[in-house]
Design a protein around this motif. Structure first.
Motif, short mmCIF file in Angstrom:
data_model
loop_
_atom_site.label_atom_id
_atom_site.label_comp_id
_atom_site.label_asym_id
_atom_site.label_seq_id
_atom_site.Cartn_x
_atom_site.Cartn_y
_atom_site.Cartn_z
N LEU A 54 16.52 -24.27 10.84
CA LEU A 54 17.49 -24.45 9.76
C LEU A 54 18.75 -25.16 10.23
CD1 LEU A 54 17.19 -21.02 7.91
CD2 LEU A 54 16.14 -23.20 7.30
N ASP A 55 19.12 -24.99 11.50
CA ASP A 55 20.32 -25.66 11.99
C ASP A 55 20.09 -27.13 12.29
OD1 ASP A 55 18.70 -25.40 14.18
OD2 ASP A 55 20.13 -24.28 15.40
N ILE B 270 27.62 -31.20 11.03
CA ILE B 270 27.15 -32.51 10.60
C ILE B 270 28.29 -33.22 9.88
CG2 ILE B 270 24.77 -31.72 10.46
CD1 ILE B 270 25.08 -31.50 7.47
N LEU B 271 28.13 -34.49 9.67
CA LEU B 271 29.22 -35.29 9.12
C LEU B 271 29.61 -34.84 7.72
CD1 LEU B 271 28.53 -37.04 11.59
CD2 LEU B 271 28.87 -39.06 10.17
N THR B 272 28.66 -34.41 6.92
CA THR B 272 28.96 -34.02 5.55
C THR B 272 29.76 -32.72 5.47
OG1 THR B 272 26.77 -32.98 5.43
CG2 THR B 272 26.99 -35.22 4.56
N ASN B 273 29.86 -31.98 6.58
CA ASN B 273 30.65 -30.75 6.57
C ASN B 273 32.14 -31.01 6.52
OD1 ASN B 273 28.29 -29.16 8.77
ND2 ASN B 273 28.45 -28.97 6.57
N TYR B 274 32.57 -32.14 7.09
CA TYR B 274 34.00 -32.42 7.09
C TYR B 274 34.35 -33.76 6.44
CZ TYR B 274 32.75 -35.10 11.31
OH TYR B 274 32.16 -35.98 12.20
N CYS B 275 33.38 -34.48 5.93
CA CYS B 275 33.62 -35.71 5.15
C CYS B 275 33.30 -35.38 3.69
CB CYS B 275 32.78 -36.87 5.66
SG CYS B 275 33.13 -37.36 7.36
N GLU B 276 34.32 -35.24 2.89
CA GLU B 276 34.13 -34.76 1.52
C GLU B 276 33.68 -35.85 0.57
OE1 GLU B 276 37.77 -32.94 0.39
OE2 GLU B 276 37.63 -31.30 1.87
N ASN C 170 28.19 -31.86 19.00
CA ASN C 170 29.60 -31.52 19.16
C ASN C 170 29.75 -30.03 19.38
OD1 ASN C 170 30.02 -30.31 16.25
ND2 ASN C 170 29.08 -32.33 15.93
N LEU C 171 30.95 -29.63 19.72
CA LEU C 171 31.19 -28.23 20.05
C LEU C 171 31.06 -27.32 18.83
CD1 LEU C 171 34.27 -28.64 22.44
CD2 LEU C 171 31.87 -28.32 23.06
N GLN C 172 31.44 -27.84 17.65
CA GLN C 172 31.35 -27.02 16.44
C GLN C 172 29.96 -27.05 15.81
OE1 GLN C 172 33.64 -29.42 16.89
NE2 GLN C 172 35.51 -28.24 17.29
N ASP C 173 29.07 -27.93 16.31
CA ASP C 173 27.72 -28.06 15.77
C ASP C 173 27.76 -28.36 14.27
OD1 ASP C 173 25.01 -28.25 15.94
OD2 ASP C 173 24.64 -26.11 15.68
#
Length: 361
Positions: free
Chosen positions: A108-109, A249-255, A244-247
């Motif tokens: 799932l990750d 994906i781009l859609t998590n922080y690109c709104e 990355n350290l936070q694991d």
């Protein structure tokens, strides 16, 4: 002449039949070993140099390959095998059914896990995604028409961009592949993505060397192997994740889509900047213009009209030809006005011996 040929053919047939059974079995076994050795030698031949374990720098990037784009369509067509050609998914799934390559479960990750406990069998994959098959005497048979080759329209790939300090060179290597199903619901909604399984590229690279793909739309005789397609980087895909350290994906922080596209360009630029910095193209060299830029700037400066003021014997300054043209044109416009307005006024400071000419605009 014909009877002689017929007699020779009969004698050859009788000689072959007259061989002892043990002799025939030995000859057939020898031929089988020779064919098997050639196949295994071709399969085990290294297709690309493996990435060293102690590289000085590495960046892992996950991309999404859309098979509807022209650059990646060679992996999708033909959806059904024809004329000895097949697409990538059909070829991979056949190898999994034969047990020649291993498939690993998609978590799932989204991270790949190539451990033995994460190996998934072909039967479990078919049960999970409702692929019809027949099981008889412990053997599974699947028709090519039942494989969802036309529904696999995406691939997730993981590539590693690394710097090898031993050879002082950069490399980009695909390390994992994941076919993705796109299926809609029964109500005609938007198709959803279903990642099926991960395969390790190092395991499938020898097999991909035997899968021939059409290399050009203009020249149908131009062929290339699937391994060459990935090794040469002929694919095009958008970045959807980086290690990355936070694991995240781009859609998590690109709104928004704009922010997502901007972040993808930033990551691509980071890779280019790092490579340029290693090869000596640092900020100091970037600030110094090269000879071509300097010559063009000098030529542009030479083309611009210069205003040169010369001191006359009367103690006044006269302008150049360009300035005189501007003054004459201005004086023509103001010819209908009073003559006193066009007379120059002397400066209050007489110590300089210069006069200032004012004009109306």
């Amino acid at each position: 002449m014909r009877p002689i040929l017929f007699i020779l053919l009969c004698l050859t047939t009788l000689a072959a039949v007259a061989q002892p059974p043990a002799r025939r079995k030995a000859v057939e076994a020898q031929k089988s070993r020779q064919n098997q050795s050639r196949i295994s030698a071709y399969r085990d031949f290294p297709t690309a140099q493996a990435m060293p374990a102690n590289v000085a720098w590495r960046r892992d990037i996950y991309r999404e390959l859309d098979l509807t784009k022209d650059a990646n369509a060679v992996l999708y067509y033909p959806t059904q095998p024809q004329d000895g050609r097949m697409n990538l998914f059909t070829y991979l799934f056949r190898q999994i059914l034969r047990g020649q390559i291993k498939a690993y479960d998609y978590k799932l990750d989204g991270n790949e896990d190539f451990s033995e406990k994460n190996i998934v069998k072909a039967k479990d994959i078919m049960d999970r995604y409702n692929i019809f098959y027949e099981s008889k005497d412990g053997k599974i048979r699947v028709s090519d028409a039942d494989l969802p080759s036309d529904e696999v329209r995406l691939y997730f790939i993981k590539e590693s961009v690394y710097y090898d300090q031993h050879t002082a060179s950069f490399h980009t290597m695909v390390t994992a592949l994941c076919p993705v199903l796109k299926r809609g619901d029964d109500f005609g909604g938007e198709a959803s993505k279903y990642p099926m399984f991960w395969v390790k590229y190092e395991d499938i690279a020898p097999q991909l060397g035997k899968l021939m793909l059409m290399g050009s739309n203009l020249n149908n005789a131009a062929m290339m192997s699937a391994d060459d397609f990935f090794t040469l980087g002929a694919y095009k895909g958008d970045i959807y994740k980086t290690t990355n350290l936070q694991d995240r994906i781009l859609t998590n922080y690109c709104e928004t889509d704009t922010a997502l596209a901007k972040e993808r360009r930033r990551i691509e630029q980071e890779l280019t900047d790092f490579q340029n910095h290693v090869w000596g193209k640092d900020s100091v060299a970037a600030e110094q213009p090269d000879s071509t830029t300097a010559d063009s700037a000098a030529a542009e400066k030479a083309d611009k009209p210069r205003t040169v003021r010369r001191r006359t014997t009367s103690g006044r300054r006269t302008s150049s030809s360009s300035a005189r043209k501007t003054t004459s044109s201005t004086s023509k416009k103001s010819s209908g006005r009073k003559s006193s307005a066009t007379k120059p006024k002397r400066s209050s400071s007489r110590s300089t011996g210069l006069s200032v000419r004012r004009q109306r605009h």
